[in-house]
Motif scaffolding. Structure first.
Motif, PDB file in Angstrom:
ATOM      1  N   GLU A 626      32.197  99.382  25.834  1.00 39.69           N
ATOM      2  CA  GLU A 626      31.956  98.663  27.086  1.00 39.69           C
ATOM      3  C   GLU A 626      30.793  99.299  27.825  1.00 39.69           C
ATOM      4  O   GLU A 626      30.667 100.527  27.880  1.00 39.69           O
ATOM      5  CB  GLU A 626      33.197  98.663  27.980  1.00 39.69           C
ATOM      6  N   GLN A 627      29.945  98.433  28.406  1.00 35.67           N
ATOM      7  CA  GLN A 627      28.823  98.918  29.188  1.00 35.67           C
ATOM      8  C   GLN A 627      29.175  98.805  30.670  1.00 35.67           C
ATOM      9  O   GLN A 627      30.281  99.110  31.072  1.00 35.67           O
ATOM     10  CB  GLN A 627      27.550  98.135  28.835  1.00 35.67           C
ATOM     11  N   HIS A 628      28.243  98.331  31.465  1.00 40.95           N
ATOM     12  CA  HIS A 628      28.453  98.245  32.914  1.00 40.95           C
ATOM     13  C   HIS A 628      29.134  96.914  33.218  1.00 40.95           C
ATOM     14  O   HIS A 628      28.500  95.870  33.267  1.00 40.95           O
ATOM     15  CB  HIS A 628      27.108  98.340  33.631  1.00 40.95           C
ATOM     16  N   GLY A 629      30.444  96.951  33.405  1.00 37.94           N
ATOM     17  CA  GLY A 629      31.235  95.734  33.526  1.00 37.94           C
ATOM     18  C   GLY A 629      32.006  95.526  32.237  1.00 37.94           C
ATOM     19  O   GLY A 629      31.504  95.811  31.146  1.00 37.94           O
ATOM     20  N   PHE A 630      33.219  95.050  32.366  1.00 37.23           N
ATOM     21  CA  PHE A 630      34.075  94.889  31.194  1.00 37.23           C
ATOM     22  C   PHE A 630      33.960  93.475  30.655  1.00 37.23           C
ATOM     23  O   PHE A 630      34.122  92.502  31.385  1.00 37.23           O
ATOM     24  CB  PHE A 630      35.523  95.210  31.564  1.00 37.23           C
ATOM     25  N   ARG A 631      33.701  93.346  29.347  1.00 37.25           N
ATOM     26  CA  ARG A 631      33.450  92.049  28.725  1.00 37.25           C
ATOM     27  C   ARG A 631      34.446  91.689  27.623  1.00 37.25           C
ATOM     28  O   ARG A 631      34.601  90.526  27.306  1.00 37.25           O
ATOM     29  CB  ARG A 631      32.026  92.016  28.164  1.00 37.25           C
ATOM     30  N   LYS A 632      35.076  92.675  27.034  1.00 33.64           N
ATOM     31  CA  LYS A 632      36.002  92.407  25.935  1.00 33.64           C
ATOM     32  C   LYS A 632      37.378  92.040  26.482  1.00 33.64           C
ATOM     33  O   LYS A 632      37.857  92.630  27.448  1.00 33.64           O
ATOM     34  CB  LYS A 632      36.121  93.632  25.030  1.00 33.64           C
ATOM     35  N   ALA A 633      38.014  91.081  25.827  1.00 31.19           N
ATOM     36  CA  ALA A 633      39.312  90.609  26.291  1.00 31.19           C
ATOM     37  C   ALA A 633      40.324  91.745  26.379  1.00 31.19           C
ATOM     38  O   ALA A 633      41.079  91.851  27.360  1.00 31.19           O
ATOM     39  CB  ALA A 633      39.830  89.506  25.370  1.00 31.19           C
ATOM     40  N   GLU A 634      40.359  92.599  25.364  1.00 29.41           N
ATOM     41  CA  GLU A 634      41.359  93.659  25.364  1.00 29.41           C
ATOM     42  C   GLU A 634      41.137  94.650  26.503  1.00 29.41           C
ATOM     43  O   GLU A 634      42.092  95.211  27.069  1.00 29.41           O
ATOM     44  CB  GLU A 634      41.378  94.392  24.022  1.00 29.41           C
ATOM     45  N   THR A 635      39.863  94.863  26.878  1.00 30.14           N
ATOM     46  CA  THR A 635      39.568  95.749  28.007  1.00 30.14           C
ATOM     47  C   THR A 635      40.006  95.112  29.318  1.00 30.14           C
ATOM     48  O   THR A 635      40.617  95.770  30.168  1.00 30.14           O
ATOM     49  CB  THR A 635      38.064  96.059  28.063  1.00 30.14           C
ATOM     50  N   ILE A 636      39.688  93.841  29.491  1.00 29.57           N
ATOM     51  CA  ILE A 636      40.052  93.137  30.723  1.00 29.57           C
ATOM     52  C   ILE A 636      41.562  93.129  30.910  1.00 29.57           C
ATOM     53  O   ILE A 636      42.088  93.367  32.007  1.00 29.57           O
ATOM     54  CB  ILE A 636      39.480  91.710  30.705  1.00 29.57           C
ATOM     55  N   VAL A 637      42.287  92.888  29.824  1.00 29.79           N
ATOM     56  CA  VAL A 637      43.755  92.891  29.888  1.00 29.79           C
ATOM     57  C   VAL A 637      44.264  94.275  30.286  1.00 29.79           C
ATOM     58  O   VAL A 637      45.096  94.413  31.195  1.00 29.79           O
ATOM     59  CB  VAL A 637      44.354  92.462  28.529  1.00 29.79           C
ATOM     60  N   ALA A 638      43.778  95.296  29.620  1.00 30.22           N
ATOM     61  CA  ALA A 638      44.241  96.654  29.906  1.00 30.22           C
ATOM     62  C   ALA A 638      43.932  97.056  31.343  1.00 30.22           C
ATOM     63  O   ALA A 638      44.765  97.691  32.012  1.00 30.22           O
ATOM     64  CB  ALA A 638      43.592  97.641  28.930  1.00 30.22           C
ATOM     65  N   ALA A 639      42.742  96.686  31.828  1.00 29.01           N
ATOM     66  CA  ALA A 639      42.352  97.060  33.188  1.00 29.01           C
ATOM     67  C   ALA A 639      43.214  96.365  34.230  1.00 29.01           C
ATOM     68  O   ALA A 639      43.668  96.989  35.207  1.00 29.01           O
ATOM     69  CB  ALA A 639      40.880  96.725  33.404  1.00 29.01           C
ATOM     70  N   LEU A 640      43.463  95.070  34.063  1.00 28.43           N
ATOM     71  CA  LEU A 640      44.284  94.335  35.031  1.00 28.43           C
ATOM     72  C   LEU A 640      45.723  94.830  35.040  1.00 28.43           C
ATOM     73  O   LEU A 640      46.330  94.998  36.110  1.00 28.43           O
ATOM     74  CB  LEU A 640      44.249  92.842  34.714  1.00 28.43           C
ATOM     75  N   GLU A 641      46.281  95.044  33.868  1.00 33.59           N
ATOM     76  CA  GLU A 641      47.674  95.495  33.816  1.00 33.59           C
ATOM     77  C   GLU A 641      47.820  96.900  34.385  1.00 33.59           C
ATOM     78  O   GLU A 641      48.826  97.204  35.054  1.00 33.59           O
ATOM     79  CB  GLU A 641      48.177  95.423  32.379  1.00 33.59           C
ATOM     80  N   ALA A 642      46.839  97.758  34.162  1.00 31.06           N
ATOM     81  CA  ALA A 642      46.889  99.097  34.750  1.00 31.06           C
ATOM     82  C   ALA A 642      46.781  99.023  36.270  1.00 31.06           C
ATOM     83  O   ALA A 642      47.464  99.757  36.998  1.00 31.06           O
ATOM     84  CB  ALA A 642      45.763  99.954  34.173  1.00 31.06           C
TER      85      ALA A 642
END
Length: 666
Positions: A626-642
């Motif tokens: 991931e660069q500046h801003g999250f673009r991958k689905a798995e990252t977005i999911v992990a970030a929101l749930e955390a």
């Protein structure tokens, strides 16, 4: 039947996976042969940027990623040109993985072929904002070259790239046209091909501070002559320029404090033939901050008509008649449904763009040039199963800040038609601080906001002083006051919501990414208003960021946001959360992409190390790829749930979701 349940515990049809599926918006609309083309983020395909056409047909399959890294923020990374053999269109695009330009002919179905040479270092030659040359045999674009080991070792120029592919193996075939100011944007040949115009600026200015509009003669051999400055200068930010005719340029600039549309006539030598004319003098913005190269707030339509995106805070699309009554605007309206509250800065002269509303997310729309009615080309990307009753109803509000100054914000109260909170229980609220900071939050339906509001957590998005959309005076409130005005405004809005009985004063949080991450971290360090915070890919140490810990584009941004370096070095230290880790007492979640060149992980790592052992509950999550801003689905999911897990822990509720455990360290 509506059920009563504590805020934060409501069952929602919007899970993190739903948010991830549609994260981002369509962009970079263009038209060729009567057909629309545009890009669209695909989080479930590794976060790539896909190219689409027609009614949504994918042009390039995975893993092709139509995305430039110029300035690290990129910009318009493709153009549709005539194929060299004449068999249909050719797509020329910048491929994210190696940053080379490629040519792809969809009708031929063959693999994309490189047009530019392989650089000596990975992604060392980058290209953006391509246009077709007057002779149709070349692509003209901005090239960024990494010339040394430091982030500021960068050279930029306008180059001509042969469409026949000869430049892939013969670097000398790629011709240099313009090597001018340190930063370049908006290269545009005149309709007859005899002139080239562009916008340029130098450090320490940012493109919303001071820029120049320049033109030069295109010689018979295809080279470009000496430039002439036709508009701009100190205190004027020209953010877009287009040829209206062979002898006239239209441009968006703010000499009177608002980005308005201007025209300058040129004489035979390319000099201004008279004073520029403001075509529609209004206290509205007809432009915006040039964060990505290729952004368009207007497009000439011919016959004195210009499609313009304009407004204050919210924006709309209108047709400006420059040939008739000066300043006459005819508004574009949707075919059905709610009116648009925002048009993204991308337009095709057909007329087409990307629009959204407070009730519906962004989609591609086409406008009938006669009726000025906009029809959806793509439907809003709302995943199946998301209930309408779980979507927020945003409210544009203005709050009072220190000294009585206005603070603009978008309030989204909790909304779930199946649940209500217990009598007497106030809702927890999260303050969203946007990035930039020279940017703003548009009032467009966003599933990320709905993820929280549908669970009973309110959200307020603050367009703090320094945000765009309200003129130069409002955005310059942040000049030398970053870390002060932005924090004060976020605090003032949070307190106002608590004082009026909307938000629970004991359950306030703040979150943000990039510059918003800075504001969130500063608020947790220097105030005691927020019970917790979420900090994403942030700036935490102003001294480090000013002395080499960021990319070239923003390497001197702090000269205006904080003050001249090193004259006010102490100010840099006094405002940095990194200087005072002992002042952080509220729990926080820090998240960082490990390939971030804008806000590198080194700052987050130093901050976590400084806070460790001080008894403050915190978590640090990092994401590969991931660069500046999250673009991958798995990252977005992990970030929101955390994030939801942190709020549940701090605010004292049990979420209905089955969330992965979040380990907090002290």
């Amino acid at each position: 039947m509506t059920r009563t349940a504590p805020h934060g515990t409501w069952q929602s049809s919007i899970d993190a996976r739903s948010v991830a599926e549609v994260d981002g918006r369509p962009g970079w609309v263009s038209q060729y042969g009567g057909e629309l083309w545009w890009t669209e983020p695909r989080p479930t395909e590794g976060g790539r940027l896909a190219l689409l056409r027609g009614t949504g047909d994918v042009v390039l399959p995975p893993p092709w990623n139509v995305r430039s890294r110029v300035h690290e923020y990129g910009g318009r990374a493709y153009v549709i040109a005539p194929a060299p053999g004449g068999a249909g269109p050719a797509v020329v695009f910048s491929e994210f993985s190696d940053q080379r330009l490629y040519r792809y002919e969809p009708e031929a179905g063959e693999r994309p072929e490189p047009l530019t040479p392989e650089p000596d270092r990975p992604a060392g030659l980058r290209y953006v904002e391509p246009v077709t040359a007057p002779d149709g045999h070349e692509i003209w674009c901005i090239r960024e070259e990494l010339t040394g080991p430091e982030p500021t070792d960068v050279r930029r120029c306008v180059v001509a790239v042969p469409l026949d592919g000869s430049g892939a193996t013969k670097p000398e075939a790629v011709r240099e046209l313009v090597a001018d100011t340190h930063f370049l944007s908006c290269p545009r040949p005149s309709p007859d091909g005899s002139w080239l115009s562009w916008i340029g600026w130098n450090h320490p200015a940012m493109p919303w501070d001071s820029t120049l509009l320049r033109v030069a003669r295109v010689r018979a051999d295809g080279s470009v002559g000496e430039p002439v400055t036709v508009a701009g200068g100190a205190g004027q930010a020209i953010v877009q320029a287009e040829w209206e005719s062979d002898g006239a340029l239209l441009y968006a600039a703010d000499p009177v404090g608002w980005w308005n549309l201007h025209r300058v006539e040129l004489d035979a030598d390319g000099h201004p033939a008279g004073a520029p004319v403001n075509l529609c003098p209004r206290e509205e913005e007809f432009g915006g901050p040039l964060w990505q190269l290729g952004m368009q707030w207007f497009t000439p339509l011919g016959g004195g008509r210009v499609a313009v995106i304009h407004g204050r805070a919210a924006t709309r699309l209108s047709i400006l008649d420059t040939a008739g009554s000066r300043g006459e605007l005819a508004a574009v309206e949707p075919e059905s449904g709610v009116g648009f509250t925002e048009w993204a800065p991308t337009l095709a002269p057909s007329i087409a763009g990307v629009a959204g509303s407070d009730e519906e997310p962004y989609r591609v729309v086409a406008v009938d040039p006669d009726t000025l009615v906009a029809t959806d080309v793509t439907r809003p990307r709302t995943p199946p199963g998301v209930a309408d009753g779980h979507l927020p109803r945003a409210q544009a509000r203005t709050f009072s800040g220190p000294g009585g100054r206005d603070i603009h914000a978008i309030v989204s109260p909790p909304r779930n038609d199946e649940f209500t909170g217990p009598s007497g229980e106030l809702a927890p609220y999260v303050v969203f601080a946007h990035g930039g900071p020279t940017s703003r939050v548009p009032m467009v339906a966003d599933l990320e906001v709905a993820y929280f509001t549908s669970r009973g957590i309110g959200v307020v998005e603050v367009n703090y002083g320094g945000s765009t959309g309200h003129g130069r005076e409002y955005r310059e409130r942040l000049r030398e006051n970053w870390g002060v005005v932005d924090v004060e405004d976020c605090v003032a809005v949070a307190r106002a919501l608590a004082d009026e009985g909307t938000a629970d004063p004991q359950r306030l949080a703040i979150r943000g990414g990039s510059a918003g991450g800075w504001t969130a971290a500063a608020a947790l360090t220097f105030t005691d208003v927020f019970a917790c915070g979420v900090i994403q890919y942030p700036i935490l140490d102003l001294v480090g960021w000013r002395t080499g810990e960021t990319h070239d584009f923003e390497s001197q941004y702090l000269e205006s946001l904080v003050g001249p370096w090193p004259a006010v070095e102490q100010r840099y230290r006094e405002r940095s959360p990194m200087t005072f880790p002992e002042r952080v007492s509220a729990p926080f979640l820090l998240m960082q992409g490990l390939e971030d060149e804008i806000c590198p992980p080194v700052q987050a790592e130093r901050f976590v190390a400084a806070v460790a052992g001080r008894g403050v509950p915190h978590a640090y999550l990092t994401f590969d790829g991931e660069q500046h801003g999250f673009r991958k689905a798995e990252t977005i999911v992990a970030a929101l749930e955390a994030e939801l897990s942190l709020y549940a822990r701090v605010f004292g509720f049990e979420p209905a979701d089955d969330l992965p455990p979040l380990s907090l360290h002290t």
